[in-house]
Structure formats: structure tokens, C-alpha cells
Design an enzyme around this catalytic site. Sequence first.
Site, PDB file in Angstrom:
ATOM      1  N   SER A 128       0.762  -1.174   0.093  1.00 17.25           N
ATOM      2  CA  SER A 128       0.022   0.173   0.077  1.00 17.25           C
ATOM      3  C   SER A 128       0.721   1.148  -0.101  1.00 17.25           C
ATOM      4  CB  SER A 128      -0.989  -0.059   1.210  1.00 17.25           C
ATOM      5  OG  SER A 128      -1.911   1.214   1.177  1.00 17.25           O
ATOM      6  N   ASP A 156      -9.402  -4.279  -5.495  1.00 18.34           N
ATOM      7  CA  ASP A 156      -8.756  -3.454  -4.819  1.00 18.34           C
ATOM      8  C   ASP A 156      -8.799  -1.934  -5.287  1.00 18.34           C
ATOM      9  OD1 ASP A 156      -6.613  -1.669  -3.791  1.00 18.34           O
ATOM     10  OD2 ASP A 156      -5.210  -3.378  -3.741  1.00 18.34           O
ATOM     11  N   HIS A 200      -7.666  -5.125  -0.999  1.00 19.79           N
ATOM     12  CA  HIS A 200      -6.694  -4.302  -0.678  1.00 19.79           C
ATOM     13  C   HIS A 200      -5.784  -4.988   0.284  1.00 19.79           C
ATOM     14  CE1 HIS A 200      -4.101  -0.846  -0.642  1.00 19.79           C
ATOM     15  NE2 HIS A 200      -4.136  -0.570   0.662  1.00 19.79           N
TER      16      HIS A 200
END
Length: 318
Positions: free
Chosen positions: A169, A264, A294
Amino acid sequence: MSKLALDAAVFSDAAVAPDTRLVNDAIVKALRALGERWAAPLPEIRAARLSGTGTFPLPPESPRARVETIPGPRGPVPVRILMPDGAPKGVYLHIHGGGWTVGSARENEGLTSRIAANCGLAVVSVDYALAPEEPYPAGPDDCEAAALWLVNEGPARFGTQRFAIGGESGGATLAAATLRRLRDRHGLSPFAAAVLTSGCFDLRLTPSVRNWGELPLVLNTEDIARFVGNYLRLEGRADDPDVSPLLASLKGMPRALFTVGTRDPLLDDTLFMANAWLAAGNATELDVYAGGCHVFIGFPGTITDQALKRIDAFLTGF
């Protein structure tokens, strides 16, 4: 070797395994039950996550881990160092996710301890400064400092100059920015491999982010916009290549493994960045997992098992 060929079927609902659907449904249910996710002050949210009373479980503390500090531009930067069973075959510089706002090296210990054990690598995981209290460029400055520390101290400390870098991320964003900073500011390309999972590579917000909407499958559009606002609170601009690595020159980057799920919001970021990485002449591998949320590798499931084995193999063989 570059592996970017994708079968369109991976993006279809029919390709999503039943256990992946169950995991996604459970995440959405848990986050909807919270109501307003950001009503509590950030220090309380961070403390709850670190104590294991947050929305998602805290992985067990690894006996491999110890906390140290390294010099940083604004003072000492904490790092968690996890050692393998024998002499390190290399070092993996890990940068955690959390939208540059939450998260910590401790919270990622399930992933980093696995890498130390399975890949024979020492792992150095960076607790960089978090926004909005310390917005851009504090976080990337700390990560740059950690990378330079590894370059200078790694051979003597770990007995190797075989280095990889990566993150999930917002950590993948910072890993890519760190590679660029080392190349452009210091004339260094010390990392032979990068593992970039579910990154946010264009903070102007890609179409998959803008069109995602309210569904709280780990993240939604509002969450990502909030994180970007926190990170760029002072001097940062989303169109700056130091902020959005997709906009930077990517010449001379290391071999990279990009990993993302089709569910995601940041899907486009990985698809765009992997192709830009390849177009710049870099060895590139891209794995897209049907239905993955995600940073799905942080949740149980068949696709998680598959992705983690791929990451292990990549980091063992770089």
C-alpha cells in the site's frame, strides 16, 4: 524476464473463489459495523491497532524481532530488525502500509517474520514518521535515511550486500520513491529486487480509486482521499514525481514483482505502474489475483497462500 500477460477472465466475478468471497464479505461487515471509521483521534486508532484491539487482529510478536534506531533527518528513526535462522543471505528493507497515517512495523510482523524464516533474509522494517502530524516529506525522508544506512552499514552488520526493498500500500509508494531518490540524489542503485504490493503510485487518484465508491472493502474512495490529504497537508503536491512514483522516470529500477487483487480500489495503480516499469526497460513481473481485496496478503485464504509463496520464491531467487 517480464511476465505481464493477463487473462481477462481474472477480472470476472466467476473467477473469484468462494473463500475469497467469504473473506471480503467479512471485512465489509466488520468495517460497516464500526460506523464512522475516523471519528476517534488518530493516536487512539494507532494505539488500538498496536494493542490488538483494532478492527483486525494483531499478529503475534516474533521472537526474531528487536527494535533499534538509526539516524534520520529529524532525529532517530525506529526500525524492527528480524533475523533469519542462519547467516543472512541478504537484507530486505520493508516499508509498511497504512496510508502514511497509520500502521507500524510491529503490525506487519506476520509478513516480515515469514520472509526472514522462509527466505533466509534479514528484514529491516522502518517505522517512518506518520501524517498528518509529520506529513510529506517526513516519511520518505526517513525511508531514504534507512536505505542509506543499509547501504553504509549493511555489509558489516549483516555480512552481505545483497539487498531487496518492498512494501504494501503506502509502503509500496515509499519503496518506489526511495529507489528513485537513491538513484537521483545519491547516484546509487543498491537494491537488486523490489516487492511492490497494492501500491498507491499516483496520488492524483487513478480511475479505479475515483470510481470505487463507498464500499469499505479495507479501503474506499473517501479513505484514500483522506490519506492523501493527510500526507500532502503542507508542501506535497500529487503531481510531483517524488510523491507519485508513476510520474517519475523509472529508468534503471531493479527487477520488481507487483502484486494486486482485482477487488482493490488501487488496482489501476499497480496495472499502470507495472507497465511503466516494464516500458522503462526493467525486469517486471505482475501477479493479479481474482477477487483479492486491498493488501489481501494480510488476510487468510487460498489466494493469500499463493501470493505469499510467489513472494517467497521471488525474494529467495533475486
